[in-house]
Design an enzyme around this catalytic site. Sequence first.
Site, PDB file in Angstrom:
ATOM      1  N   TYR A 161     -13.162 -29.803  16.537  1.00  0.00           N
ATOM      2  CA  TYR A 161     -13.171 -28.348  16.436  1.00  0.00           C
ATOM      3  C   TYR A 161     -13.244 -27.676  17.803  1.00  0.00           C
ATOM      4  O   TYR A 161     -13.158 -26.452  17.899  1.00  0.00           O
ATOM      5  CB  TYR A 161     -14.347 -27.883  15.571  1.00  0.00           C
ATOM      6  CG  TYR A 161     -14.137 -28.137  14.104  1.00  0.00           C
ATOM      7  CD1 TYR A 161     -13.801 -27.110  13.235  1.00  0.00           C
ATOM      8  CD2 TYR A 161     -14.268 -29.415  13.575  1.00  0.00           C
ATOM      9  CE1 TYR A 161     -13.602 -27.341  11.890  1.00  0.00           C
ATOM     10  CE2 TYR A 161     -14.070 -29.661  12.234  1.00  0.00           C
ATOM     11  CZ  TYR A 161     -13.742 -28.623  11.390  1.00  0.00           C
ATOM     12  OH  TYR A 161     -13.536 -28.863  10.059  1.00  0.00           O
ATOM     13  N   LYS A 231     -19.084 -42.045  11.612  1.00  0.00           N
ATOM     14  CA  LYS A 231     -18.035 -43.053  11.425  1.00  0.00           C
ATOM     15  C   LYS A 231     -17.997 -43.948  12.670  1.00  0.00           C
ATOM     16  O   LYS A 231     -16.948 -44.253  13.230  1.00  0.00           O
ATOM     17  CB  LYS A 231     -16.682 -42.365  11.191  1.00  0.00           C
ATOM     18  CG  LYS A 231     -15.564 -43.292  10.707  1.00  0.00           C
ATOM     19  CD  LYS A 231     -15.852 -43.925   9.360  1.00  0.00           C
ATOM     20  CE  LYS A 231     -14.680 -44.806   8.925  1.00  0.00           C
ATOM     21  NZ  LYS A 231     -14.990 -45.611   7.727  1.00  0.00           N
ATOM     22  N   ASP A 278     -17.857 -42.570   4.944  1.00  0.00           N
ATOM     23  CA  ASP A 278     -17.210 -42.817   3.665  1.00  0.00           C
ATOM     24  C   ASP A 278     -18.187 -43.383   2.643  1.00  0.00           C
ATOM     25  O   ASP A 278     -18.132 -43.047   1.453  1.00  0.00           O
ATOM     26  CB  ASP A 278     -15.989 -43.728   3.826  1.00  0.00           C
ATOM     27  CG  ASP A 278     -16.250 -44.928   4.717  1.00  0.00           C
ATOM     28  OD1 ASP A 278     -17.155 -44.884   5.540  1.00  0.00           O
ATOM     29  OD2 ASP A 278     -15.527 -45.929   4.575  1.00  0.00           O
ATOM     30  N   ASP A 302     -18.050 -30.719   7.633  1.00  0.00           N
ATOM     31  CA  ASP A 302     -17.150 -29.854   6.873  1.00  0.00           C
ATOM     32  C   ASP A 302     -16.843 -30.482   5.515  1.00  0.00           C
ATOM     33  O   ASP A 302     -16.957 -29.851   4.459  1.00  0.00           O
ATOM     34  CB  ASP A 302     -15.866 -29.649   7.677  1.00  0.00           C
ATOM     35  CG  ASP A 302     -15.081 -28.430   7.221  1.00  0.00           C
ATOM     36  OD1 ASP A 302     -15.449 -27.824   6.205  1.00  0.00           O
ATOM     37  OD2 ASP A 302     -14.095 -28.087   7.887  1.00  0.00           O
TER      38      ASP A 302
END
Length: 415
Positions: A161, A231, A278, A302
């Site tokens: 972002y 992640k 995930d 998000d």
Amino acid sequence: MSSKIKIPKKGEEIRIGSNLDLDIPNHPIIPFISGDGIGIDITPSMQAVIDHTVKKAYGETKKIEWMEVFAGHKATEVYNKNTWLPDETINALKKYIISIKGPLATPVGGGIRSLNVALRQKLDLYVCLRPINYFSGVPSPLKNPEKTNMVIFRENTEDIYAGIEWEAKSKEVNQLLSKLDQFDVIDKVRFPDSCALGIKVVSKEGSQRLIRRAIEYAISHNSKSVTLVHKGNIMKYTEGGFKKWGYELAEKEFSAIKNNSGEYVLSNGLVIKDCIADAFLQEILLKPEDHDVVATLNLNGDYISDALAAQVGGIGISPGANISDSTAIFEATHGTAPTIAGKNIANPSSLILSAHMMLEHMNWIEAANILHGSFRKTLEKRQMTADFASQIKDCKALSTKDFAIALIANIKKGS
């Protein structure tokens, strides 16, 4: 250019002390941005509900003095067609410390990519705070939505972002590809002649200030755990750094001790743990009760906050805030929904619950409790707008204004 903002005559400025404590006067000036699209429907309803809430709690002693500032389409009308986010608005949001906003449209064409992202970056609003909890009676796709009760701390200024990216075949991409060749990693770019490139920015300082706020919140609210979601198994130095720096912070600043499970535990029993992003998206469906406070990066946050909102009824009932060390902007978390703007059917819950967060931030706890009680009672009585009522048999939909009126009636009765 003369000022377009009308300062309330009776209002007073909120002050912030050297230790970042807020000094809230009895008549604080609170800037608001009405918002684009359905902002014209939900913002007046929010203000009416909050005004009645404060009056119920404090009589004539306290009152919010609303001050309109401009962003989005309305700013282009008030200032000029190319001014989507005026400097005067930025300065007012910073000066008056606490504000609230409706949804803003993304300008078409060049310049500002996102007004929301621009606000976060210009004011260093590094915490996106999203509490997720279930209100009885709200339709949900889950069998036990009441088990979902989390607070998300999303890093708000870094990650992808930051907006550092270039179009395929651009001069900048060609230069970066040359650098990647020098670093002997050009073979990792599968189609260099047609690829766009972006840079993912994750810093130790940016990660730790976000995680620090999450741990402090968990301590003050007697939470059981803080989960670092990342992640890092793939992005080892960016998202893996987030995890590493989070544990270092817990150990250094909060005297956390690593246990046999690899988690870090504070002296009060608070557990600091981590989860791959995930896997976490499975966890929130299968075992949501195992997570209380969540700290994560911008893009993960998000996805996660919207997924969690869906579990408790959707982003239409999900509040949020963007916070720095000094400034706080509370906001509706949904979009502008232009197809229903002005039709008096939008759900104002997200903005009203964001205002509830604002009352808590101001330490006007009596008012916050009254509003929460009224909200709970209103939904339990199946007094709902069309987005919820359409999912419940024989439930009559209320308009935006009528939903606010129902909340106000329950406030007056005492909740």
